[in-house]
Design an enzyme around this catalytic site. Structure first.
Site, PDB file in Angstrom:
ATOM      1  N   GLU A  40       0.828  -1.207   0.000  1.00 23.38           N
ATOM      2  CA  GLU A  40       0.000   0.000   0.000  1.00 23.38           C
ATOM      3  C   GLU A  40       0.859   1.251   0.000  1.00 23.38           C
ATOM      4  O   GLU A  40       2.017   1.221   0.379  1.00 23.38           O
ATOM      5  CB  GLU A  40      -0.944   0.022   1.211  1.00 23.38           C
ATOM      6  CG  GLU A  40      -0.350  -0.411   2.528  1.00 23.38           C
ATOM      7  CD  GLU A  40       0.766   0.441   3.056  1.00 23.38           C
ATOM      8  OE1 GLU A  40       0.684   1.682   2.911  1.00 23.38           O
ATOM      9  OE2 GLU A  40       1.725  -0.094   3.611  1.00 23.38           O
ATOM     10  N   GLU A  65       4.410  -0.449   1.705  1.00 17.02           N
ATOM     11  CA  GLU A  65       4.579  -0.638   0.269  1.00 17.02           C
ATOM     12  C   GLU A  65       4.446  -2.098  -0.182  1.00 17.02           C
ATOM     13  O   GLU A  65       4.221  -2.377  -1.348  1.00 17.02           O
ATOM     14  CB  GLU A  65       5.950  -0.131  -0.233  1.00 17.02           C
ATOM     15  CG  GLU A  65       6.257   1.298   0.054  1.00 17.02           C
ATOM     16  CD  GLU A  65       7.642   1.713  -0.427  1.00 17.02           C
ATOM     17  OE1 GLU A  65       7.962   2.907  -0.273  1.00 17.02           O
ATOM     18  OE2 GLU A  65       8.388   0.853  -0.946  1.00 17.02           O
TER      19      GLU A  65
END
Length: 350
Positions: free
Chosen positions: A174, A317
């Site tokens: 994310e 991430e």
């Protein structure tokens, strides 16, 4: 598939396969249990897929990106402009998740589910924008219930398509400045823990910023009173679009019997929503690591997940997921490539 169809399609994992897989591991040329968590991971993977000798899975990390209205309250050390800048960095291959994905031999795919920026036709970006960032959850619901369901549906569709492609291992990633705030709000509601206990410093805010962040979340929960028994209500009132997308990704993967390797805190919040909607999907999750973000331990305890790694990570991430996926693949290689005592002609212990 609709959300309701996916929730119905998710079935319990196959415990008979677990026993068969463990029996094979016990016949491999090593002392019983000597590969520890790798053996446990191989068993978990096999029970999810229903295969005693599965192929080494092709892995993809899906990094969902979105902005957050609450970022205007000073809850992050970085401005919202960083979200689209980092999306472009992902697409160029220059971020931490890209480096670790290359190391692990997995692919990164980036999904714009709610970035407050018009990317146009950028090669490689998956365009699934539900809205241009959430509303400020301090003053109004982050999104409508319909928007929350739409974002869940995006994740379901992404996972369903991945399964059709033959992807056998999905990682969660994310990007969204401010997203530890909705994640902490979700964690507080779904675990029943106090806000201060599950709210960390995110991108590195100072003491005053942390106190402000805790206050924002407490006020938002007092204003909206999200219903813990209704995960969509929680998601709509205090969640994020990338969190919703990841929750849908988990549900869609579970329906297709594809294991999901969770990253850290934000992915954990998404897992709380997914498990709130369908408790059976918990058994399709593998926790890659324990984040130093304060609320992550509460999530792991609530979901009864034991992380593979503890490296003091807090980047997000999908970085931890990449490392975890590498270990899952290693466990499958142990299960399928290592010789048994019989195959190797090695004497077993008396």
């Amino acid at each position: 598939m609709t959300l309701q169809e996916v929730l119905t399609r998710i079935q319990p994992v196959d415990q008979a396969i677990a026993a068969q897989t463990q029996a094979r591991l016990d016949r491999l040329t090593k002392p019983l249990g000597s590969l520890g968590r790798l053996e446990e991971t191989a068993v978990r993977y096999a029970t999810i897929t229903g295969e005693v000798k599965p192929a080494v899975p092709r892995g993809v990390v899906f990094t969902f990106a979105a902005d957050h209205g609450v970022a205007t309250e000073g809850v992050s050390a970085y401005p919202r402009e960083v979200t689209p800048q980092m999306v472009l960095n992902f697409l160029r291959g220059g971020a931490g998740v890209n480096v670790l994905a290359r190391h692990a031999g997995v692919e990164v795919r980036v999904v714009d589910i709610g970035v407050a920026y018009d990317f146009g036709s950028v090669p490689g970006l998956i365009h699934k924008k539900v809205m241009a960032g959430t509303n400020n959850l301090l003053v109004e619901s982050a999104m409508s219930r319909d928007q929350a369901v739409q974002a869940l549906q995006v994740g379901i569709e992404v996972a369903t398509e991945a399964a059709r492609e033959g992807i056998g291992l999905i990682g969660t990633g994310e990007m969204g400045i401010g997203n530890t705030t909705p994640s902490a709000a979700i964690t507080a509601v779904m675990t029943g823990r106090p806000v201060a206990e599950v709210t960390g410093r995110g991108t590195g805010i100072d003491e005053a910023g942390h106190a402000r962040k805790v206050g924002v979340i407490e006020q938002a929960l007092d204003r909206h009173r999200p219903n813990r028994a209704d995960a969509i209500d929680v998601l709509a009132k205090v969640g994020g679009l990338e969190i919703a997308g990841l929750a849908g990704l988990i549900l869609g993967a579970a329906a297709a019997r594809v294991p999901v390797v969770l990253d850290g805190f934000i992915a954990g919040a998404a897992a709380l929503i997914a498990v709130g909607l369908q408790p059976l999907c918990r058994d399709y999750l593998i926790a890659s690591h324990r984040s130093v973000e304060r609320g992550h331990q509460a999530i792991l305890e609530h979901l009864r997940l034991k992380p593979l790694l503890d490296l003091d990570l807090r980047l997000g991430e999908g970085t931890g997921a990449c490392l975890g996926m590498s270990l899952v693949q290693a466990s499958i290689k142990i299960l399928t490539e290592m010789a048994t005592f019989e195959e190797a002609g090695v004497s077993q212990r008396d």
